[in-house]
Design an enzyme around this catalytic site. Structure first.
Site, PDB file in Angstrom:
ATOM      1  CD  GLU A   1      34.834  38.570 -18.626  1.00 31.40           C
ATOM      2  OE1 GLU A   1      35.792  39.061 -19.270  1.00 31.40           O
ATOM      3  OE2 GLU A   1      34.580  38.896 -17.441  1.00 31.40           O
TER       4      GLU A   1
ATOM      5  CG  LEU B   1      28.338  46.786 -12.211  1.00 29.09           C
ATOM      6  CD1 LEU B   1      28.364  46.473 -10.717  1.00 29.09           C
ATOM      7  CD2 LEU B   1      27.213  47.756 -12.513  1.00 29.09           C
TER       8      LEU B   1
ATOM      9  CE  LYS C   1      41.945  45.454  -8.986  1.00 28.79           C
ATOM     10  NZ  LYS C   1      42.241  44.015  -9.011  1.00 28.79           N
TER      11      LYS C   1
ATOM     12  CG  PHE D   1      18.313  43.672  -9.610  1.00 26.96           C
ATOM     13  CD1 PHE D   1      17.630  43.917 -10.795  1.00 26.96           C
ATOM     14  CD2 PHE D   1      18.676  44.754  -8.823  1.00 26.96           C
ATOM     15  CE1 PHE D   1      17.314  45.208 -11.186  1.00 26.96           C
ATOM     16  CE2 PHE D   1      18.364  46.055  -9.205  1.00 26.96           C
ATOM     17  CZ  PHE D   1      17.676  46.278 -10.390  1.00 26.96           C
TER      18      PHE D   1
ATOM     19  CG  HIS E   1      35.273  36.228 -12.552  1.00 26.15           C
ATOM     20  ND1 HIS E   1      36.595  36.379 -12.921  1.00 26.15           N
ATOM     21  CD2 HIS E   1      35.195  36.683 -11.257  1.00 26.15           C
ATOM     22  CE1 HIS E   1      37.283  36.903 -11.909  1.00 26.15           C
ATOM     23  NE2 HIS E   1      36.457  37.087 -10.898  1.00 26.15           N
TER      24      HIS E   1
END
Length: 351
Positions: free
Chosen positions: A53, A89, A123, A150, A254
């Site tokens: 972030e 991403l 998005k 993963f 988040h």
């Protein structure tokens, strides 16, 4: 597509791929990624970057684009590949959308949060002026490749973080998913969402949970991919959390910030008479079972008022507040008074 496959295998031009990978993921899986491209005779460039972030900015986007330009890709046939969590991403998606006006890209999520959230939808974005995802666009990937293996290498807290977004969909749309999280939450954390045949008591809880979460997310997003309709159940947990998350970085992840928001909104729903005290307690108990925070000292009354003012600015002058009206059912409300919000806040603080 057999025709494309034939063209690829008969073409004299070597296959080429540009890959952006989160630097932590690169340390764990980078050698296997390189081995894969070498074995398949693909000319490749792997760019390992710190995608957090704090680094989610236009500077990082421009850094990627400079490398893409140096590598020189064909914008129609050579998609950029992003391997990492949601931040990675988002950044790569924005970079791809800007290069030659739109270059295809592929998402490979490596965290639980990105698996059920960032992998779905259109998005892309970066943070700007201390505001979360203030710059961005709607550019869907040409594909998302989902591989739960993963997730086994990420810390327990990151798995709990992803469970926040799964719980969001459960509370808004799917009582069955809520029951799965209530019954198997600890097991999913302990097994890191890997499918274990040896545990008959839990069935394949990991597969069921992720599949339902993604399907319910798609049900909400697909008809409204460009957000023409601002009444969105998927905004639950996202009214206060953007302000909170950026204000207290890096103390909340988040999904944790989203859960703090959802916990407060659960009290709002209770004070409004939308859910009974027993349902409120079930929701909070489930949150605690998923090892998610139900409170944060940074979530002051002043912050809540600021966040909701921002919400009004960006949602056509209405609060468009998604609230649970039961377990797994919800509606959007525009008439929650400040008095109701303050009563809910005082109850939340007291508890």
């Amino acid at each position: 597509d057999p025709q494309q496959l034939e063209l690829t295998t008969t073409s004299k031009r070597k296959l080429r791929r540009f890959i952006v990978i989160d630097e932590v993921v690169d340390k764990l899986y980078g050698s296997r990624v390189r081995e894969y491209f070498e074995e398949n005779n693909v000319q490749h460039k792997i760019l390992a970057l710190p995608t957090t972030e704090e680094t989610k900015s236009m500077d990082l986007v421009l850094n990627i684009l400079q490398e893409v330009q140096d590598f020189s890709i064909d914008r129609r046939t050579e998609p950029i590949i992003a391997i990492g969590g949601g931040v990675c991403l988002d950044i790569v998606g924005l970079a791809a959308s800007l290069y030659r006006r739109r270059t295809p890209y592929i998402r490979v999520p490596t965290t639980l949060l990105s698996y059920v959230d960032a992998s779905v939808g259109a998005k892309t974005g970066v943070n700007f002026l201390q505001c979360k995802n203030k710059l961005g666009g709607y550019t869907p990937p040409v594909a998302s490749f989902l591989d739960r293996s993963f997730i086994q290498s990420i810390p327990r807290r990151h798995i709990s973080n992803g469970l926040g977004e799964i719980l969001k969909m459960a509370l808004m749309k799917h009582k069955g998913l809520f029951d799965l999280l209530k019954s198997h939450g600890k097991y999913l954390l302990d097994t890191k969402f890997q499918s274990c045949r040896s545990s008959a008591d839990h069935g394949d809880a990991a597969l069921q949970t992720t599949r339902i979460a993604i399907e319910t997310m798609l049900e909400e997003l697909a008809p409204n991919l460009w957000e023409d309709d601002l009444d969105r159940l998927v905004d639950f947990g996202h009214l206060i959390s953007p302000e909170l998350e950026m204000r207290v970085l890096p103390s909340l992840m988040h999904g944790e910030a989203v859960n703090v928001d959802m916990a407060f909104m659960t009290y709002v729903a209770h004070v409004r008479g939308l859910i009974a005290a027993e349902e409120k307690e079930q929701i909070l108990q489930c949150m605690r079972g998923l090892e998610l925070p139900v409170w944060h000292s940074g979530c002051s009354w002043a912050l809540i008022k600021t966040a909701l003012r921002e919400r009004l600015k960006h949602s056509g002058g209405q609060s468009r507040m998604p609230l649970p009206t039961g377990l797994g059912v919800a509606e959007i409300f525009n008439d929650t008074s400040e008095e109701t919000l303050e009563r809910a806040y005082k109850l939340w603080v007291r508890d």
